[in-house]
Design an enzyme around this catalytic site. Structure first.
Site, mmCIF file in Angstrom:
data_model
loop_
_atom_site.group_PDB
_atom_site.id
_atom_site.type_symbol
_atom_site.label_atom_id
_atom_site.label_comp_id
_atom_site.label_asym_id
_atom_site.label_seq_id
_atom_site.Cartn_x
_atom_site.Cartn_y
_atom_site.Cartn_z
ATOM 1 N N LYS A 86 -29.684 -21.035 35.047
ATOM 2 C CA LYS A 86 -30.048 -21.839 33.880
ATOM 3 C C LYS A 86 -31.543 -22.143 33.883
ATOM 4 C CE LYS A 86 -29.120 -26.270 31.618
ATOM 5 N NZ LYS A 86 -30.539 -26.672 31.609
ATOM 6 N N ARG A 87 -32.086 -22.348 35.055
ATOM 7 C CA ARG A 87 -33.514 -22.656 35.166
ATOM 8 C C ARG A 87 -34.368 -21.524 34.589
ATOM 9 N NH1 ARG A 87 -35.219 -24.477 40.987
ATOM 10 N NH2 ARG A 87 -33.622 -26.020 40.437
#
Length: 508
Positions: free
Chosen positions: A266-267
């Protein structure tokens, strides 16, 4: 292919939103089932109640529905092997855990968390890593080192305990993986995994193997991260007497960052500005919102198409596949061993391809929602024509508005660069002549307009570029846009003439 009916399962944990890597796992299971006239099952592996997230199960189901991956059996469809949530099957697992203890393949361990933490810290001080395995289990607080009476007493006193698998010593496990070929592991390198926890719930390992057996799973298709667990699962099948019914295994490659280095997270999406979840997700505890492909304007067909080609090769140069075509071409033998790099720009490319090839009527229905949000309205036929004109320039339905907003509102300003370059002293008079010509053109169609205007320019000896760019500027406000005569037709006679006169007044 074995004569055993193909039965596969997608078994996510409802601990948060479904990552696109999970969607790809579901897709490959779905395609394999459909290719082999098999059954696609959705099972919720919710044994880790501490990590359970409210709404995650519903999110997973909705994601699969959006991708059009229809479930044959499972939490959202029912079936002969219900229930399909592991939290509702815990009594089943306890019986099998007890069977393993009774047969000597597992043992009861009473070690407390502080005791184990102390052992880990001591090992770390000496530069090592603590592992609960055959080298230490005989000296720890478990049923292998305690007498039967001590074990019975501790159980009677309800001392918290777990059940661990007794990993055999120095045995080579040889496994055939459909994607990776032969995998060899020596059991002396493995620890004694917990099979049943002190909270009365099984761990992933016991529940997974038990359910796969009871649900008659023929092929386990899952992510590469589960490959280290495979030797234990093989041994569990043997210990429970299910070796003859053991499924075939296929471990899918990781989805990698756009750089190709490391697993996609997600980062990475937050940093580079692309979604890593199929649908928008709102964290129930923090309220934080994560973008989804659906809400970002991607078509589900494009999303599924791009995922299918991450780690799988159809053996041709073809890149655009319908779900039915993917089913026809798909085989596990063509899945790669190495990780698949995710390319956000390629994802946009896929969406553009689907948008361009999409029926204008369907596109108009989607575009109408945006038009109304902007405070305008138009009949379906006009919207179809607009979409057909500008869709080559758009990657998403939302971008059609960027290319076509001038159809709904007159220019509020005019491109200064175009004015300086193309708006001459004689331009107002030339445009007035065109406006007069538009009055007479009947019917007011692109074909007639093209013929009439070009004939007029030829007859008067006026260069096409001298008129066409200022005319476009008057209608659109800048030099962009599709075919000029189609713009005139869609705007209509009155609106076209009004815009020409307005430009003459404001610019001239």
């Amino acid at each position: 292919m074995s004569e055993i009916p193909v039965r596969v399962r997608f078994a996510p944990s409802p601990t948060g939103p479904l990552h696109i890597g999970g969607v790809r796992t579901a897709l490959f299971n779905y395609l394999f089932a459909r290719k082999n006239n098999g059954t696609f099952i959705l099972r919720m592996e919710d044994t880790d109640q501490h990590r359970y997230v409210t709404g995650a199960e519903e999110y997973i189901i909705e994601s699969l529905e959006w991708c059009k991956l229809a479930i044959d059996e499972g939490v959202s469809a029912g079936g002969p092997h219900a229930p399909y949530r592991q939290s509702e099957r815990k009594d089943i697992y306890r019986d099998y855990a007890t069977q393993l203890v009774d047969s000597g393949h597992a043992y009861i361990a009473f070690d407390s968390s502080p005791e184990l933490e102390r052992l880990r810290e001591e090992k770390e001080k000496s530069g090592g890593v603590f592992q609960y395995d055959h080298t230490v289990r005989g000296s720890l607080n478990n049923s292998l080192s305690l007498s039967p009476s001590e074990v019975e007493k501790m159980l009677s006193n309800e001392v918290p305990h777990v059940i661990r698998f007794k990993m055999p010593v120095d045995r080579e496990i040889v496994i055939h993986d459909i994607i990776r070929g032969e995998v060899r592991v020596n059991t002396s390198t493995l620890d004694d995994k917990v099979l049943f926890k002190a909270d009365g719930m099984p761990t992933y390992h016991l529940a997974n193997v038990t359910d796969d057996y009871l649900m008659e799973i023929s092929h386990v298709i899952r992510g590469e991260e589960w490959l280290p667990s495979l030797p234990l699962h093989i041994l569990l099948y043997e210990a429970l007497g299910w070796k003859e019914n053991m499924p075939e295994f296929a471990h899918l490659p990781l989805l990698l960052k756009p750089s190709g280095k490391g697993k996609l997270s997600k980062r990475d999406g937050d940093k580079l500005g692309f979604p890593v979840f199929p649908l928008q997700w709102t964290d129930p505890s923090s309220g934080a919102i994560s973008a989804g492909y659906r809400e970002s304007g991607y078509f589900p067909e494009a999303f599924v198409n791009l995922l299918a080609l991450l780690g799988w090769n159809p053996g041709t140069d073809k890149e655009i596949f319908s779900l039915d075509e993917l089913t026809e071409y798909f085989s596990l033998e063509r899945v790669h061993k190495s990780g698949a790099r995710f390319d956000p720009e390629k994802a946009k490319w896929f969406n553009h391809q689907y948008l361009v090839s999409m029926d204008d009527s369907r596109l108009a229905k989607e575009f109408k929602k945006i038009v109304r949000e902007k405070g305008f309205d138009a009949d379906h036929e006009k919207l179809e024509n607009i979409c057909g004109l500008v869709k080559e320039r758009a990657g998403f339905v939302s971008e059609i508005w960027d290319q076509a907003s001038f159809f709904f509102e007159r220019p509020r300003q005019y491109d200064e660069k175009v004015i300086r370059k193309k708006w001459k002293e004689e331009t107002p008079a030339l445009l007035s002549e065109i406006a007069g010509l538009l009055h007479k053109t009947e019917p007011f169609s692109a074909g007639n307009l093209s013929a009439d205007i070009k004939y007029h320019l030829e007859k008067t000896g006026t260069g096409i570029g001298t008129v066409m760019t200022p005319l476009r500027l008057a209608l659109v406000g800048e030099s962009k846009g599709p075919d000029l005569f189609s713009i005139l037709e869609l705007l209509g006679k009155e609106e076209s003439i009004a815009r020409i006169n307005l430009a003459i007044e404001r610019i001239g």
